[in-house]
Design a protein around this motif. Sequence first.
Motif, PDB file in Angstrom:
ATOM      1  N   VAL A   1       0.852  -1.189   0.000  1.00  0.00           N
ATOM      2  CA  VAL A   1       0.000   0.000   0.000  1.00  0.00           C
ATOM      3  C   VAL A   1       0.886   1.236   0.000  1.00  0.00           C
ATOM      4  N   ALA A   2       0.757   2.046  -1.048  1.00  0.00           N
ATOM      5  CA  ALA A   2       1.549   3.264  -1.168  1.00  0.00           C
ATOM      6  C   ALA A   2       0.742   4.437  -0.641  1.00  0.00           C
ATOM      7  N   ALA A   3       1.104   4.941   0.538  1.00  0.00           N
ATOM      8  CA  ALA A   3       0.383   6.047   1.173  1.00  0.00           C
ATOM      9  C   ALA A   3       1.377   7.053   1.731  1.00  0.00           C
ATOM     10  N   ALA A   4       2.390   7.358   0.916  1.00  0.00           N
ATOM     11  CA  ALA A   4       3.461   8.250   1.371  1.00  0.00           C
ATOM     12  C   ALA A   4       3.159   9.713   1.114  1.00  0.00           C
ATOM     13  N   GLY A   5       2.237   9.986   0.169  1.00  0.00           N
ATOM     14  CA  GLY A   5       1.936  11.368  -0.177  1.00  0.00           C
ATOM     15  C   GLY A   5       3.014  12.014  -1.020  1.00  0.00           C
ATOM     16  N   LYS A   6       3.738  11.228  -1.782  1.00  0.00           N
ATOM     17  CA  LYS A   6       4.809  11.732  -2.631  1.00  0.00           C
ATOM     18  C   LYS A   6       4.621  11.205  -4.049  1.00  0.00           C
TER      19      LYS A   6
ATOM     20  N   ASP B   1       8.418   3.054  -7.619  1.00  0.00           N
ATOM     21  CA  ASP B   1       8.648   2.589  -8.986  1.00  0.00           C
ATOM     22  C   ASP B   1       8.843   1.075  -8.988  1.00  0.00           C
ATOM     23  N   GLU B   2       9.308   0.539 -10.122  1.00  0.00           N
ATOM     24  CA  GLU B   2       9.396  -0.918 -10.264  1.00  0.00           C
ATOM     25  C   GLU B   2      10.373  -1.560  -9.300  1.00  0.00           C
ATOM     26  N   THR B   3      11.281  -0.767  -8.685  1.00  0.00           N
ATOM     27  CA  THR B   3      12.246  -1.339  -7.742  1.00  0.00           C
ATOM     28  C   THR B   3      11.611  -1.687  -6.401  1.00  0.00           C
ATOM     29  N   TYR B   4      10.363  -1.254  -6.178  1.00  0.00           N
ATOM     30  CA  TYR B   4       9.685  -1.490  -4.911  1.00  0.00           C
ATOM     31  C   TYR B   4       8.844  -2.759  -4.899  1.00  0.00           C
ATOM     32  N   VAL B   5       8.626  -3.381  -6.052  1.00  0.00           N
ATOM     33  CA  VAL B   5       7.668  -4.482  -6.111  1.00  0.00           C
ATOM     34  C   VAL B   5       8.276  -5.742  -6.699  1.00  0.00           C
ATOM     35  N   SER B   6       7.701  -6.856  -6.303  1.00  0.00           N
ATOM     36  CA  SER B   6       8.040  -8.146  -6.885  1.00  0.00           C
ATOM     37  C   SER B   6       6.862  -8.629  -7.713  1.00  0.00           C
TER      38      SER B   6
ATOM     39  N   GLY C   1      -0.656   9.289  -8.702  1.00  0.00           N
ATOM     40  CA  GLY C   1      -0.612   8.695  -7.381  1.00  0.00           C
ATOM     41  C   GLY C   1       0.793   8.676  -6.813  1.00  0.00           C
ATOM     42  N   ASP C   2       0.979   7.868  -5.785  1.00  0.00           N
ATOM     43  CA  ASP C   2       2.305   7.663  -5.206  1.00  0.00           C
ATOM     44  C   ASP C   2       3.101   6.642  -6.015  1.00  0.00           C
ATOM     45  N   VAL C   3       2.410   5.953  -6.928  1.00  0.00           N
ATOM     46  CA  VAL C   3       3.053   4.919  -7.741  1.00  0.00           C
ATOM     47  C   VAL C   3       3.377   5.472  -9.121  1.00  0.00           C
ATOM     48  N   ASP C   4       4.570   5.178  -9.593  1.00  0.00           N
ATOM     49  CA  ASP C   4       4.962   5.526 -10.957  1.00  0.00           C
ATOM     50  C   ASP C   4       4.383   4.464 -11.893  1.00  0.00           C
ATOM     51  N   GLN C   5       3.141   4.672 -12.287  1.00  0.00           N
ATOM     52  CA  GLN C   5       2.419   3.632 -13.025  1.00  0.00           C
ATOM     53  C   GLN C   5       3.110   3.224 -14.335  1.00  0.00           C
ATOM     54  N   PRO C   6       3.650   4.163 -15.140  1.00  0.00           N
ATOM     55  CA  PRO C   6       4.295   3.740 -16.384  1.00  0.00           C
ATOM     56  C   PRO C   6       5.420   2.723 -16.178  1.00  0.00           C
ATOM     57  N   SER C   7       6.141   2.828 -15.057  1.00  0.00           N
ATOM     58  CA  SER C   7       7.246   1.894 -14.818  1.00  0.00           C
ATOM     59  C   SER C   7       6.751   0.494 -14.473  1.00  0.00           C
TER      60      SER C   7
END
Length: 280
Positions: A203-208, A213-218, A238-244
Motif C-alpha cells: 500500500v503506497a500512502a506516502a503522499g509523494k 517505482d518498479e524497484t519497490y515491487v516483486s 498517485g504515489d506509484v509511478d504507473q508507467p514503470s
Amino acid sequence: MELLKGAPVSAAIRAQVEEELARIKGPVPRLAVIRVGERPDDLSYERGAVKKMEAFGLRVQTYVFPEDISDETFKAEFKTINEDPDTAGILLLRPLPGQIRERDIEAMIDPAKDLDGISPVNIAKVFSGDSSGFAPCTAEAVIEVLKFYRIPIEGKRAVIIGRSMVIGRPLSMLLLKENATVTICHTRTREIQTVCREAEILVAAAGKARMVDETYVSDGAVLIDVGINADENGALCGDVDQPSMEARRIALTPVPGGLGAVTTAVLAKHLVQAALGVLP
C-alpha cells in the motif's frame, strides 16, 4: 499489469447502500461537509463527496469557513453543526489551519456522526479491533478493494508505506484484523525498497508523487495506490509511478480511477449506517 479499477467496487457498495437506505423510514440522511479555506485537495475531495452522495440518493450540505477564522469562532460553528439533529454524519476536511486546535475538534465530534474516524472514541475502537466504530474511509476502502477482487488477505505479507493516523496506522489495524502480517515503512526505514519487495500486498500512502517505482515491487504483488498528487506538469497522479509498472506481473489500483471512488462510496455507506444507528 492488471488494473484494479474502483468503479465496480463503488457500484457494489452503492447496491448495499440502496438496500440499507430502503430501511430508513424518516428523512433521507444528510452529510455535513466542513471545509476551512480553499486548499485544492480539499476542494477536489469535496466535489467527489458531493457528487457521490447525490448519485447515491443522499443529502449533502457543505459548510465553508474562511482560512483565517479564529479557533473560538470555528468551535462555536462546529458545535452547532455537530448538535444539529438533521445532521446524520460529518466529514471534516483536514488539516485545519494552524490557529485551530484540531485535537479539540476531534474530541468534540459526536462519535456516532464521525464518518471518517477522527474521534478518539472511534480511533480507540479501530485499534482495539472493535468493529462498532467508524474507521477512516480511505483505510476501509483499501479493504473493500481487496475483498471485492477476492484478493486473499489472511496470512499475506502486507507492507504500508506511510504511518499517518489518516491511513497508515488505522489501515495496519484493519489488515491485522484480517490476519495479515503487517509492516509499516516510513521516512526512516532502511533499505525501504528491499522491505517493500517482500510484500504480497503493498500500500503506497506516502503522499509523494510517483515515489514507488518498479524497484519497490516483486512480480505477483498487489499494489494499492492511495496517493492523490499533482506531478510537475500539474497532472493528477498517485504515489506509484504507473508507467514503470507496465511490464510487471502485478495488480494495481490506478490514479485516477482507483481508490478515490471507493473512498467516497465508503463515506456514503457510513452515512447510512450512522442514520440507522448501526455504528457505533
